[in-house]
Design a protein around this motif. Structure first.
Motif, mmCIF file in Angstrom:
data_model
loop_
_atom_site.group_PDB
_atom_site.id
_atom_site.type_symbol
_atom_site.label_atom_id
_atom_site.label_comp_id
_atom_site.label_asym_id
_atom_site.label_seq_id
_atom_site.Cartn_x
_atom_site.Cartn_y
_atom_site.Cartn_z
ATOM 1 N N SER A 80 -8.951 -2.048 3.251
ATOM 2 C CA SER A 80 -8.485 -0.760 2.728
ATOM 3 C C SER A 80 -9.495 0.355 3.017
ATOM 4 C CB SER A 80 -8.218 -0.862 1.225
ATOM 5 O OG SER A 80 -9.376 -1.266 0.520
ATOM 6 N N SER B 156 0.833 -1.211 0.000
ATOM 7 C CA SER B 156 0.000 0.000 0.000
ATOM 8 C C SER B 156 0.861 1.251 0.000
ATOM 9 C CB SER B 156 -0.925 0.002 1.229
ATOM 10 O OG SER B 156 -1.780 -1.116 1.221
ATOM 11 N N ASP C 229 -6.299 -5.538 -3.274
ATOM 12 C CA ASP C 229 -4.879 -5.804 -3.466
ATOM 13 C C ASP C 229 -4.685 -7.240 -3.953
ATOM 14 O OD1 ASP C 229 -2.122 -5.797 -3.396
ATOM 15 O OD2 ASP C 229 -2.030 -6.247 -1.253
ATOM 16 N N PRO D 129 -2.860 3.619 4.158
ATOM 17 C CA PRO D 129 -3.375 3.887 2.807
ATOM 18 C C PRO D 129 -4.685 4.660 2.868
ATOM 19 C CG PRO D 129 -3.655 1.572 3.391
ATOM 20 C CD PRO D 129 -2.822 2.185 4.471
#
Length: 630
Positions: free
Chosen positions: A338, A284, A313, A307
């Motif tokens: 995330s 990240s 990802d 992030p």
């Protein structure tokens, strides 16, 4: 009522009926865990002041002299000055420091299930780990019923002890993975470690020189300083505010680790690989590149660690597939993780932590120093040698403006950032002997991937210019220009993460091509794991700039631990064979000739970093090293 523990001379008071713990059924007084036993069995003396301070702990955490505590925060919560305090034994309560060791995070769910079967009704986050070694003396075992409400009251002491050892053994198991992330090679050992054992004892460096070489520091031009100039000046006026934000960021990252484990257990029904979160965080950072960008597309300040955008990802999806998680579930975990990270990054940017004044204090003990922020539970430790090293680096960049107030605040920011980053295995470095060989033979004076804590020289590149520049960092390696203006001899030992390795190989190749066009001297000594299927390995082995390549067997070398600044043992064994690549321009090859004797000297120097048998056993007994092979 007073009673005695074997080999302890001072009576220990039991809790009075008026002060019985409300959320724990333990009969033990908090003062019981304020004792440590030396190997000979002699008891350490303890002051009444420390007993009183430790008795004020809100949550109950219990310990036994047979095990060392792996979490520094536990030591602070139980009182100051306990560098040898032992590991927590699980209770119904959350560990008082509320920070979970990364090495043991993957096995908490297993233990929680066992406890639920015994009617305790705890979650994975409420379990505190312990080792599978001898847990209790006889006096401890007779009081064993307190963590096991489900056990029959008439169960014999020996049987109860076996139950605990069984659970401890299960808790030490790491999750079984279906496949490895990398294809490795197995090079036959040359037996160098055994051959040079006597030489290591005879030719030890001075302690200061072993930590770093203060005599070597590359001269930096004003042009090269432009990108980190805004960070190199430490402003004392905003120092308390920066401390508050760093405390908030530290808490956010540890909360994010808990959220990750929870998502894996709820959605994926699995325990994640030990280093999965650390790899995701590194990817990240590489994707967002906060060292280069001050603000993101939405105009918000880019957090240097968390992030700020939600995305799936692919690396994390592949990582979770190793423990049997489907692609769909792994993608959902990655997206939610995330998203939560972006929320936490926003909260860190918008506010500060309540109760944290921003004032930093440093407490010095015989073998270590505690760096604390008033009102914060974050407990940071550093050894005197590394404290002195950082002060000298700070004085070099600040000159006459270097004050105790500025340094202590800058030190807290640095230590808090790297404690949150964790993943000490990704921050391992070459030992002093190997660096001195490169210095003498190749004139290496600059590291491409380092930190103020493990840097060998006065100038280096690191991941966080906002905390590292005041200690001599030149910012990210990926921010070095590709126009051929950079010359000299460099050492590159990046974090062993696929995406970082690939980007490094591309950047090095571009720098070499630019320097070759204008006939400049440029050389890179690259240290990477023996992952022959990686793009980085293939790029290096096929490069036209490659002058020398050899592989060091994992049994023939070690590295300096990423947490060497706070540990007794500096070295850790390598989990993989290591590839050494020397890439140079034509002019560089003439200036720094590579020969067979250089390879031999590097091999011998790296073998000196192999840890002793006692150090290896200590590392495993302290719950560290579970993620090495991951």
């Amino acid at each position: 009522v007073s009673w005695r523990v074997p080999q302890l001379r001072t009576p220990l008071r039991r809790l009075s009926p008026k002060r019985s713990p409300s959320r724990s059924s333990s009969p033990f007084p908090i003062s019981l865990i304020q004792r440590t036993l030396s190997p000979s069995g002699a008891a350490e003396k303890i002051s009444k002041k420390k007993i009183k301070k430790s008795a004020n702990v809100e949550k109950s955490v219990w310990s036994h002299p047979g095990l060392r505590c792996y979490n520094p925060a536990c030591r602070r919560a139980l009182g100051e000055g306990y560098g040898d305090l032992r590991r927590c034994i699980f209770t119904r309560m959350v560990c008082v420091c509320s920070i979970n060791c990364a090495d043991t995070s993957s096995v908490r769910s297993t233990w929680a299930g066992e406890l639920r079967d015994r009617g305790m009704g705890v979650t994975a986050d409420e379990v505190t780990m312990s080792s599978g070694e001898k847990l209790y003396s006889d006096d401890f075992t007779r009081k064993l019923s307190w963590p096991f409400k489900g056990l029959p009251e008439d169960k014999k002491m020996g049987e109860a002890r076996e139950e605990v050892l069984e659970l401890s053994k299960k808790a030490r198991e790491t999750p079984k993975t279906l496949f490895s992330l990398h294809e490795t090679i197995d090079v036959k050992s040359l037996g160098l470690v055994r051959k040079i054992e006597s030489d290591i004892r005879k030719n030890k460096m001075t302690k200061k020189f072993e930590v770093w070489n203060p005599k070597v520091s590359r001269d930096i031009t004003e042009t090269q300083m432009i990108k980190v100039k805004k960070f190199a000046h430490f402003d004392p006026k905003i120092a308390p505010f920066r401390v508050q934000k760093e405390v908030a960021r530290n808490r956010a990252v540890w909360n994010l680790r808990k959220i990750f484990r929870k998502l894996c257990s709820q959605i994926g029904n699995s325990i994640p690989p030990v280093c999965a979160f650390d790899r995701w965080l590194a990817r990240s950072l590489l994707k967002e590149n906060p060292a280069e960008k001050i603000k993101n597309q939405s105009g918000r300040e880019v957090d240097p660690l968390l992030p700020g955008t939600a995305y799936v990802d692919p690396g994390l999806v592949k990582d979770l597939a190793r423990v049997g998680c489907s692609e769909e579930k792994a993608s959902e975990i990655s997206r939610k993780l995330s998203e939560k990270a972006a929320e936490l990054a926003k909260s860190v940017s918008d506010g500060s932590v309540k109760g944290v004044s921003g004032k930093v204090e440093v407490k010095r003990y015989k073998h270590s120093l505690d760096v604390l922020a008033k009102g914060s539970s974050i407990h940071l430790k550093i050894t005197p040698l590394y404290f002195d090293k950082l002060f000298e680096l700070f004085s070099r960049t600040q000159g006459k403006n270097a004050t105790k107030y500025k340094f202590e605040h800058a030190l807290f920011l640095l230590l808090a950032r790297y404690q949150a980053l964790s993943g000490h295995g990704f921050q391992a470095a070459l030992n002093a002997d190997a660096f001195e060989v490169l210095r003498e033979r190749m004139e290496v004076d600059f590291e491409c991937f380092a930190s103020p804590l493990n840097a060998r020289f006065g100038r280096y590149c690191s991941a966080f210019p906002d905390t590292d520049a005041v200690f001599g960092s030149m910012g990210s390696f990926f921010s070095l220009p590709l126009d051929g203006s950079v010359t000299g001899s460099f050492e590159a030992n990046p974090p062993f993460i696929s995406e970082v390795l690939t980007k490094m190989s591309t950047h090095i190749t571009s720098m070499l091509k630019s320097a070759e066009k204008i006939k400049k001297c440029l050389s890179f000594t690259v240290v990477i794991p023996g992952w022959v299927d990686e793009t980085c390995w293939k790029n290096m082995i096929s490069s036209k700039f490659l002058r020398r390549h050899f592989i060091v067997a994992k049994a023939d070398h070690g590295f300096c631990d990423g947490a060497q600044h706070q540990r007794r043992d500096r070295y850790r064994e390598s989990p993989f064979d290591t590839g050494i690549f020397i890439l140079q321009t034509s002019a560089g090859a003439l200036k720094w000739a590579v020969s067979d004797s250089l390879e031999k000297d590097i091999r011998i120097a790296m073998a000196k970093a192999y840890p002793s048998e006692a150090a290896r056993k200590r590392r495993l007994s302290q719950g560290r090293g579970l993620g090495d092979a991951d």
